[in-house]
Design an enzyme around this catalytic site. Structure first.
Site, PDB file in Angstrom:
ATOM      1  N   SER A 110       2.999   6.015  -2.751  1.00 51.19           N
ATOM      2  CA  SER A 110       4.168   6.819  -2.992  1.00 51.19           C
ATOM      3  C   SER A 110       4.335   6.805  -4.602  1.00 51.19           C
ATOM      4  O   SER A 110       4.705   7.943  -5.086  1.00 51.19           O
ATOM      5  CB  SER A 110       5.426   6.315  -2.498  1.00 51.19           C
ATOM      6  OG  SER A 110       5.202   6.439  -1.119  1.00 51.19           O
ATOM      7  N   GLY A 162       0.840  -1.227  -0.170  1.00 48.84           N
ATOM      8  CA  GLY A 162      -0.022   0.035   0.006  1.00 48.84           C
ATOM      9  C   GLY A 162       0.929   1.351   0.008  1.00 48.84           C
ATOM     10  O   GLY A 162       0.527   2.228  -0.765  1.00 48.84           O
ATOM     11  N   CYS A 163       1.888   1.183   0.892  1.00 47.28           N
ATOM     12  CA  CYS A 163       2.781   2.339   1.016  1.00 47.28           C
ATOM     13  C   CYS A 163       3.375   2.709  -0.320  1.00 47.28           C
ATOM     14  O   CYS A 163       3.680   3.864  -0.851  1.00 47.28           O
ATOM     15  CB  CYS A 163       3.704   2.266   1.924  1.00 47.28           C
ATOM     16  SG  CYS A 163       2.939   2.136   3.673  1.00 47.28           S
ATOM     17  N   THR A 164       3.870   1.470  -0.850  1.00 39.77           N
ATOM     18  CA  THR A 164       4.615   1.589  -2.387  1.00 39.77           C
ATOM     19  C   THR A 164       3.671   2.299  -3.539  1.00 39.77           C
ATOM     20  O   THR A 164       4.011   3.510  -4.002  1.00 39.77           O
ATOM     21  CB  THR A 164       5.237   0.434  -2.816  1.00 39.77           C
ATOM     22  OG1 THR A 164       6.182  -0.175  -1.780  1.00 39.77           O
ATOM     23  CG2 THR A 164       5.692   0.385  -4.257  1.00 39.77           C
TER      24      THR A 164
END
Length: 155
Positions: free
Chosen positions: A49, A44-46
């Site tokens: 970003s 999710g963070c990738t």
């Protein structure tokens, strides 16, 4: 300690980032998107970003800087930026100072265990340093585009 509140000046901070020391006060005159995410190189963070990366030129055209924040180390952030072509700064908040100013540390349930972690959150700060909008408990799909629309509306 001042907590983040809509319509009030955004809490000021100085922190280490992938471009060196960064402070909110040095961004005055430009709007800022400050997004908090749990961990480098997680799915999710990738994606989040990468979404901000893909729209970054449009944020700049709207007069808005983008800054990511997590508790990861600078080394982790540098690797994350290199791997995914991120051109905006990432703040290393290992001591949770910036996270606490913006109230994003929460008890979370991970695989049946309670853990302290960052609640995915984004804050839009206008060019005068006032917090104008916040998103908490963010779901990644279409989030960066929604933030871009909000940034354009204050530009």
């Amino acid at each position: 300690m001042t907590q983040a509140a809509i319509g009030k000046p955004a809490p000021l901070f100085q922190a280490e980032s992938t471009i060196g020391p960064i402070s909110l006060s040095q961004c005055q005159g430009r709007a800022v998107v400050l997004y908090f995410y749990p961990k480098d190189n997680t799915p999710g963070c990738t994606t989040e970003s990468q979404d901000f990366r893909d729209l970054y030129d449009e944020f700049l055209d709207a007069g808005c800087l983008v800054v990511g924040v997590s508790r990861d180390t600078l080394k982790s952030h540098e690797n994350f930026c290199a791997k995914h072509g991120l051109t905006f700064p990432l703040i290393s908040d290992t001591e949770e100072a910036v996270c606490n100013l913006y109230g994003v540390i929460k008890q979370k349930n991970m695989y049946g265990k309670q853990v302290r972690g960052i609640e995915r959150s984004t804050f839009l700060i206008d060019a005068q340093g006032k917090l104008v909008q916040e998103w908490r408990g963010v779901k990644v799909p279409n989030h960066a585009r929604e933030v871009l629309q909000a940034a354009r509306s204050i530009g």
